[in-house]
Design a protein around this motif. Sequence first.
Motif, PDB file in Angstrom:
ATOM      1  N   GLY A  96       0.788  -1.218   0.000  1.00 34.12           N
ATOM      2  CA  GLY A  96       0.000   0.000   0.000  1.00 34.12           C
ATOM      3  C   GLY A  96       0.825   1.276   0.000  1.00 34.12           C
ATOM      4  O   GLY A  96       0.264   2.377   0.056  1.00 34.12           O
ATOM      5  N   LEU A  97       2.150   1.141  -0.103  1.00 33.82           N
ATOM      6  CA  LEU A  97       2.996   2.337  -0.159  1.00 33.82           C
ATOM      7  C   LEU A  97       2.890   3.029  -1.517  1.00 33.82           C
ATOM      8  O   LEU A  97       3.214   4.207  -1.644  1.00 33.82           O
ATOM      9  CB  LEU A  97       4.446   1.970   0.142  1.00 33.82           C
ATOM     10  CG  LEU A  97       4.753   1.690   1.616  1.00 33.82           C
ATOM     11  CD1 LEU A  97       6.143   1.089   1.774  1.00 33.82           C
ATOM     12  CD2 LEU A  97       4.626   2.969   2.436  1.00 33.82           C
ATOM     13  N   LEU A  98       2.449   2.283  -2.521  1.00 34.63           N
ATOM     14  CA  LEU A  98       2.170   2.839  -3.838  1.00 34.63           C
ATOM     15  C   LEU A  98       0.828   2.281  -4.319  1.00 34.63           C
ATOM     16  O   LEU A  98       0.451   1.162  -3.955  1.00 34.63           O
ATOM     17  CB  LEU A  98       3.270   2.470  -4.841  1.00 34.63           C
ATOM     18  CG  LEU A  98       4.638   3.117  -4.623  1.00 34.63           C
ATOM     19  CD1 LEU A  98       5.649   2.533  -5.603  1.00 34.63           C
ATOM     20  CD2 LEU A  98       4.578   4.625  -4.758  1.00 34.63           C
ATOM     21  N   PRO A  99       0.101   3.040  -5.142  1.00 36.64           N
ATOM     22  CA  PRO A  99      -1.210   2.579  -5.608  1.00 36.64           C
ATOM     23  C   PRO A  99      -1.110   1.717  -6.868  1.00 36.64           C
ATOM     24  O   PRO A  99      -0.151   1.808  -7.630  1.00 36.64           O
ATOM     25  CB  PRO A  99      -1.922   3.900  -5.935  1.00 36.64           C
ATOM     26  CG  PRO A  99      -0.813   4.801  -6.403  1.00 36.64           C
ATOM     27  CD  PRO A  99       0.390   4.431  -5.540  1.00 36.64           C
ATOM     28  N   GLY A 100      -2.108   0.862  -7.062  1.00 38.30           N
ATOM     29  CA  GLY A 100      -2.164   0.060  -8.269  1.00 38.30           C
ATOM     30  C   GLY A 100      -1.807  -1.391  -8.027  1.00 38.30           C
ATOM     31  O   GLY A 100      -1.660  -1.838  -6.884  1.00 38.30           O
TER      32      GLY A 100
END
Length: 227
Positions: A96-100
Motif C-alpha cells: 500500500g505504499l504505492l497505488p495500483g
Amino acid sequence: MKFAVIVFPGSNCDVDMFHAVKDELGENVDYVWHDADDLSEYDGILLPGGFSYGDYLRSGAIAHNSTVMNEVKKAAEAGKPILGVCNGFQILLESGLLPGAMLRNKNLKFICKPSVLQVENNETMFTSLYEQGEKVTVPVAHGEGNYYCDEETLKQLKENNQIVFTYSDNLNGSLSDIAGITNKEGNVLGMMPHPERAVDELLGSADGLKLFQSIVKHWRESHVVNA
C-alpha cells in the motif's frame, strides 16, 4: 549516505543493487534480512528484484507481511528515499505504499531485454540529474510487470505528477505506458526496469546511475550543516 538492501527469501537482484551502490556510487551499503526490526541507521532503503517467497499467491504478496516492511513504512513516513525495483515495486504495491497492481505481461511471457524509458518527471529526489523527457535505456526482467490501476487512481497519478518513467516501447502492456511511479510525497519510487543493471557501460548502459546519484544529491543537499 548509508543504504540498506533488503533481502527476502527468493531475492536475486540484491547483489546487483549492492554493487551499484558500493562500487559504482561509492556509498555505504548493507544487506538487511527480511526479519530486521530496525532500519533507523539507514538513510535510504532499496527493495531489489527477484521472486520473494517464490511469488506464491501474488508477486510480493507474502513479502509485504515481513517484519522489515513495518520498518520500511516508518522510513517512508519519515521522508527517507525508498526505491523498489521489479519485485521490490510489486512489494510496494502490495504494502500500500504505492497505488495500483501488477498483472501478467500482455504476451503472458517473461520478458528480459533492454527497454527505452522516457523521464516524465525530473523534479523528484530520484530523477533530478536527468533531463525532462530524456530517453534512457534500462533493462527489464519480469513476467508480471503489466501495471494497472482504476481510472480515478490514474487521474490522481497524472494530476500529482507521480508518473516518473514511461515506456517508449511498452513491452508488457502497462496502462498509459507506466514504468515507474512515486507516492504523493515523492519519496517512494517503484519501477519495473532495473536501473541497478544499467550503471556501467560494460553492462550495455550507464543510464541508471543518474537515479542513484540523484538520491545522494538530494540527501546531501537536505543534510547540509551550515557552519
